[in-house]
Design an enzyme around this catalytic site. Sequence first.
Site, PDB file in Angstrom:
ATOM      1  N   LYS A  61       9.188  31.146  22.260  1.00 51.02           N
ATOM      2  CA  LYS A  61      10.222  32.183  22.351  1.00 51.02           C
ATOM      3  C   LYS A  61      11.632  31.646  22.119  1.00 51.02           C
ATOM      4  CE  LYS A  61       9.181  35.648  22.587  1.00 51.02           C
ATOM      5  NZ  LYS A  61       8.713  36.427  21.403  1.00 51.02           N
ATOM      6  N   TRP A  66      11.465  33.829  13.525  1.00 57.96           N
ATOM      7  CA  TRP A  66      12.708  34.042  12.785  1.00 57.96           C
ATOM      8  C   TRP A  66      12.884  32.965  11.717  1.00 57.96           C
ATOM      9  CZ3 TRP A  66      18.091  34.211  15.674  1.00 57.96           C
ATOM     10  CH2 TRP A  66      19.036  34.831  14.861  1.00 57.96           C
ATOM     11  N   HIS A 123       4.185  24.630  18.730  1.00 58.90           N
ATOM     12  CA  HIS A 123       4.952  24.615  19.978  1.00 58.90           C
ATOM     13  C   HIS A 123       4.733  23.301  20.731  1.00 58.90           C
ATOM     14  CE1 HIS A 123       6.332  28.646  19.557  1.00 58.90           C
ATOM     15  NE2 HIS A 123       5.222  29.251  19.904  1.00 58.90           N
ATOM     16  N   SER A 153      12.958  35.762  27.738  1.00 56.36           N
ATOM     17  CA  SER A 153      12.128  36.149  26.605  1.00 56.36           C
ATOM     18  C   SER A 153      10.675  35.760  26.839  1.00 56.36           C
ATOM     19  CB  SER A 153      12.648  35.474  25.331  1.00 56.36           C
ATOM     20  OG  SER A 153      11.932  35.911  24.196  1.00 56.36           O
ATOM     21  N   GLN A 244      17.822  39.809   9.417  1.00 54.44           N
ATOM     22  CA  GLN A 244      18.548  40.369  10.552  1.00 54.44           C
ATOM     23  C   GLN A 244      17.553  40.967  11.535  1.00 54.44           C
ATOM     24  OE1 GLN A 244      21.953  39.916  11.065  1.00 54.44           O
ATOM     25  NE2 GLN A 244      21.526  38.580   9.308  1.00 54.44           N
ATOM     26  N   ASP A 246      17.168  43.574  13.475  1.00 49.05           N
ATOM     27  CA  ASP A 246      16.680  44.954  13.387  1.00 49.05           C
ATOM     28  C   ASP A 246      15.712  45.130  12.226  1.00 49.05           C
ATOM     29  OD1 ASP A 246      18.114  45.674  15.592  1.00 49.05           O
ATOM     30  OD2 ASP A 246      19.790  46.560  14.479  1.00 49.05           O
ATOM     31  N   GLY A 273      16.492  39.896  20.841  1.00 48.66           N
ATOM     32  CA  GLY A 273      17.102  38.935  19.928  1.00 48.66           C
ATOM     33  C   GLY A 273      18.579  38.735  20.176  1.00 48.66           C
TER      34      GLY A 273
END
Length: 309
Positions: A61, A66, A123, A153, A244, A246, A273
């Site tokens: 997280k 991203w 991870h 998160s 981005q 959204d 985010g």
Amino acid sequence: MIIQVIGEIPDLLFTQKMDSIRPELFDFHGVSMSHYFTNNWENVQNFQARPDDIVIATYPKAGTTWVSYILDLLYFGQTAPERQTSIPIYERVPFLETARVASKKGKDLADKLPTSPRLIKTHFPIQFVPKSFWEQNCRIIYVARNAKDNVVSYYHFDRMNQAQPEPGDWNSFFHRFMEGKMVFGSWYDHVNGWWKKKQTYSNLHYMFFEDLLEDTGREIDKLCSFLGLSPSVEEKEIVAGKVQFDNIKKNSMVNYSTLSVMDYNISPFMRKGKVGDWRNHFTVAQNEEFDEDYKKKMKDHTLQFRTEI
């Protein structure tokens, strides 16, 4: 769905849906783990890296998806645009150590990637990374996120992800995080271990979630410099627009909404985010306790995080 379950009979396969069975935490070589990430341990440790492999490494997280999406767009957005609408991100960028679903072990997916370079995520704390990545001098991108937003998160992620241990209430989760009793262990050990490695391994790019949110274009430029890429200004602007928050949140090939183990009725995988959401969760007493504990554990003052931007 066929899921491998470790128990009395390690190789037993159940054909029924097992998403509701949450794993237990256990100590594994000094790190808290669940069997979904240790089932395939020997094969993962023997993974054969290639010199052009690119690894995205993070504590859970901290911006893994991203950055994975950014890299996938930089390398293949122009040359193989069909990937973006037909293959989910978790198959484009396999999760090396995952072995929850027997038919889709992360190591096997990575082995079969048709792309060059192969983009692979992990991870793992630094000491668990398969040795062939170092032997092949692979480029590695580590993404770190401030501990306060990271724990928030992670809490919401564990609530909605049925393949994670039962999170309990916020206060108990908060204390487990400080104790390092999380899947993939202590946040402090993780970010510090990778930071220390950066000092001796030149092919490691250490970046911060907060910087990426503050100026996505600037951080994409840094990534391109590290990777030796030279996209046009227009190409970089397209990537920056697509990644981005959204836009990612609405993208079914990136937001993990196609995985049944993720319960969107509890929380979306892509939640906010933001930097500073911890203020909506930490009590005054928790914040004071956390700050005191943080000072004791974060001894390397060259590693600095921002909890606000």
